[in-house]
Each structure stands twice: as C-alpha cells, then as structure tokens.
Design a protein around this motif. Structure first.
Motif, PDB file in Angstrom:
ATOM      1  N   GLN A  40       0.822  -1.210   0.000  1.00 26.69           N
ATOM      2  CA  GLN A  40       0.000   0.000   0.000  1.00 26.69           C
ATOM      3  C   GLN A  40       0.860   1.266   0.000  1.00 26.69           C
ATOM      4  N   TYR A  41       2.140   1.130   0.319  1.00 30.47           N
ATOM      5  CA  TYR A  41       3.043   2.272   0.406  1.00 30.47           C
ATOM      6  C   TYR A  41       4.139   2.263  -0.653  1.00 30.47           C
ATOM      7  N   PHE A  42       4.504   1.070  -1.129  1.00 37.07           N
ATOM      8  CA  PHE A  42       5.624   0.936  -2.065  1.00 37.07           C
ATOM      9  C   PHE A  42       5.261  -0.015  -3.195  1.00 37.07           C
ATOM     10  N   ALA A  43       5.900   0.189  -4.344  1.00 33.87           N
ATOM     11  CA  ALA A  43       5.802  -0.772  -5.449  1.00 33.87           C
ATOM     12  C   ALA A  43       6.887  -1.821  -5.190  1.00 33.87           C
ATOM     13  N   LEU A  44       6.476  -2.965  -4.698  1.00 33.57           N
ATOM     14  CA  LEU A  44       7.431  -3.988  -4.320  1.00 33.57           C
ATOM     15  C   LEU A  44       8.039  -4.650  -5.554  1.00 33.57           C
ATOM     16  N   ALA A  45       9.356  -4.796  -5.547  1.00 35.97           N
ATOM     17  CA  ALA A  45      10.063  -5.452  -6.643  1.00 35.97           C
ATOM     18  C   ALA A  45      10.011  -6.968  -6.497  1.00 35.97           C
ATOM     19  N   ALA A  46       9.829  -7.439  -5.288  1.00 32.88           N
ATOM     20  CA  ALA A  46       9.771  -8.873  -5.003  1.00 32.88           C
ATOM     21  C   ALA A  46       9.040  -9.047  -3.678  1.00 32.88           C
ATOM     22  N   PRO A  47       8.545 -10.233  -3.413  1.00 32.57           N
ATOM     23  CA  PRO A  47       7.904 -10.464  -2.115  1.00 32.57           C
ATOM     24  C   PRO A  47       8.911 -10.288  -0.977  1.00 32.57           C
ATOM     25  N   PRO A  48       8.450  -9.863   0.182  1.00 33.47           N
ATOM     26  CA  PRO A  48       9.351  -9.721   1.327  1.00 33.47           C
ATOM     27  C   PRO A  48       9.986 -11.059   1.705  1.00 33.47           C
ATOM     28  N   GLU A  49      11.227 -10.983   2.153  1.00 36.93           N
ATOM     29  CA  GLU A  49      11.922 -12.161   2.673  1.00 36.93           C
ATOM     30  C   GLU A  49      11.898 -12.048   4.196  1.00 36.93           C
ATOM     31  N   VAL A  50      11.452 -13.090   4.859  1.00 35.96           N
ATOM     32  CA  VAL A  50      11.347 -13.087   6.310  1.00 35.96           C
ATOM     33  C   VAL A  50      12.107 -14.291   6.855  1.00 35.96           C
ATOM     34  N   ARG A  51      12.891 -14.049   7.895  1.00 38.11           N
ATOM     35  CA  ARG A  51      13.591 -15.133   8.577  1.00 38.11           C
ATOM     36  C   ARG A  51      13.381 -14.940  10.078  1.00 38.11           C
ATOM     37  N   ILE A  52      12.950 -15.995  10.741  1.00 43.37           N
ATOM     38  CA  ILE A  52      12.720 -15.949  12.183  1.00 43.37           C
ATOM     39  C   ILE A  52      13.638 -16.971  12.825  1.00 43.37           C
ATOM     40  N   GLU A  53      14.479 -16.499  13.735  1.00 43.36           N
ATOM     41  CA  GLU A  53      15.398 -17.382  14.449  1.00 43.36           C
ATOM     42  C   GLU A  53      15.000 -17.402  15.915  1.00 43.36           C
ATOM     43  N   GLY A  54      14.969 -18.591  16.488  1.00 44.26           N
ATOM     44  CA  GLY A  54      14.587 -18.744  17.883  1.00 44.26           C
ATOM     45  C   GLY A  54      15.788 -18.656  18.800  1.00 44.26           C
ATOM     46  N   GLY A  55      15.536 -18.754  20.044  1.00 43.49           N
ATOM     47  CA  GLY A  55      16.549 -18.669  21.090  1.00 43.49           C
ATOM     48  C   GLY A  55      15.875 -18.122  22.327  1.00 43.49           C
ATOM     49  N   ARG A  56      16.635 -17.456  23.165  1.00 39.73           N
ATOM     50  CA  ARG A  56      16.009 -16.840  24.343  1.00 39.73           C
ATOM     51  C   ARG A  56      15.006 -15.779  23.916  1.00 39.73           C
ATOM     52  N   GLN A  57      15.314 -15.111  22.823  1.00 39.29           N
ATOM     53  CA  GLN A  57      14.398 -14.150  22.203  1.00 39.29           C
ATOM     54  C   GLN A  57      14.330 -14.483  20.723  1.00 39.29           C
ATOM     55  N   LEU A  58      13.257 -14.069  20.073  1.00 41.15           N
ATOM     56  CA  LEU A  58      13.145 -14.274  18.633  1.00 41.15           C
ATOM     57  C   LEU A  58      13.875 -13.152  17.916  1.00 41.15           C
ATOM     58  N   CYS A  59      14.611 -13.506  16.889  1.00 43.47           N
ATOM     59  CA  CYS A  59      15.260 -12.516  16.033  1.00 43.47           C
ATOM     60  C   CYS A  59      14.556 -12.589  14.686  1.00 43.47           C
ATOM     61  N   ILE A  60      13.886 -11.513  14.307  1.00 41.29           N
ATOM     62  CA  ILE A  60      13.089 -11.475  13.083  1.00 41.29           C
ATOM     63  C   ILE A  60      13.774 -10.545  12.097  1.00 41.29           C
ATOM     64  N   THR A  61      14.148 -11.095  10.948  1.00 44.47           N
ATOM     65  CA  THR A  61      14.814 -10.327   9.905  1.00 44.47           C
ATOM     66  C   THR A  61      13.862 -10.209   8.725  1.00 44.47           C
ATOM     67  N   VAL A  62      13.651  -8.964   8.265  1.00 43.37           N
ATOM     68  CA  VAL A  62      12.782  -8.712   7.117  1.00 43.37           C
ATOM     69  C   VAL A  62      13.583  -7.951   6.082  1.00 43.37           C
ATOM     70  N   ARG A  63      13.523  -8.430   4.842  1.00 39.73           N
ATOM     71  CA  ARG A  63      14.218  -7.755   3.748  1.00 39.73           C
ATOM     72  C   ARG A  63      13.202  -7.538   2.632  1.00 39.73           C
ATOM     73  N   VAL A  64      13.055  -6.265   2.222  1.00 45.50           N
ATOM     74  CA  VAL A  64      12.072  -5.909   1.204  1.00 45.50           C
ATOM     75  C   VAL A  64      12.735  -4.999   0.180  1.00 45.50           C
ATOM     76  N   LYS A  65      12.494  -5.286  -1.094  1.00 50.45           N
ATOM     77  CA  LYS A  65      12.987  -4.415  -2.160  1.00 50.45           C
ATOM     78  C   LYS A  65      11.795  -3.811  -2.883  1.00 50.45           C
ATOM     79  N   ALA A  66      11.878  -2.498  -3.110  1.00 46.99           N
ATOM     80  CA  ALA A  66      10.806  -1.785  -3.808  1.00 46.99           C
ATOM     81  C   ALA A  66      11.418  -0.938  -4.915  1.00 46.99           C
ATOM     82  N   THR A  67      10.654  -0.737  -5.967  1.00 44.08           N
ATOM     83  CA  THR A  67      11.146   0.105  -7.061  1.00 44.08           C
ATOM     84  C   THR A  67      10.934   1.584  -6.767  1.00 44.08           C
TER      85      THR A  67
END
Length: 75
Positions: free
Chosen positions: A40-67
């Motif tokens: 709704q805010y950007f013309a996305l060049a590709a779907p977002p990439e999401v990686r969730i790593e567990g541990g004592r806390q969750l580490c959530i990495t999001v990578r998004v490319k927009a034109t």
C-alpha cells in the motif's frame, strides 16, 4: 522414582520445543501480511523475505525491495 523420570522427560521435551525454530509456515504467513501492508506504500520489486530465528528471544529479519514509493495523500 518412575514419576521423577516421567517429569524429567516431560520437562526436557517442553524445553526443546521452546527453543525449536518456528515452522516455515509462520514465515510465509508473516511475509504475505507484510507484502499486503507494504504494497500500500511501495511498489514492491519482489515479495518480502522473512527469517525468524529462535533462542532466548526471537530474532526477526525482514528484507524488502521496492522500485519506488507510491504517491501518498495529505495526512
């Protein structure tokens, strides 16, 4: 003695589940939600990439490319 062994096994299983990574389906659902919102805010060049790593806390990495950013109205 048998009761203590059963409790120890149950505790070990619980702890191993707590530290287990989230299923890939969780990442897919989150990526789909982010694509809908960010689209709704950007013309996305590709779907977002999401990686969730567990541990004592969750580490959530999001990578998004927009034109480019989409035109915004006045708030």
């Amino acid at each position: 003695m048998q009761k203590q062994t059963e409790n120890a096994i149950r505790a070990r299983e619980l702890l191993s589940r707590e530290n287990a990574p989230l299923p890939p389906a969780c990442e897919r659902v989150l990526a789909a939600d982010l694509a809908r919102v960010l689209g709704q805010y950007f013309a996305l060049a590709a779907p977002p990439e999401v990686r969730i790593e567990g541990g004592r806390q969750l580490c959530i990495t999001v990578r998004v490319k927009a034109t480019h950013a989409l035109p915004f109205g006045v708030l």
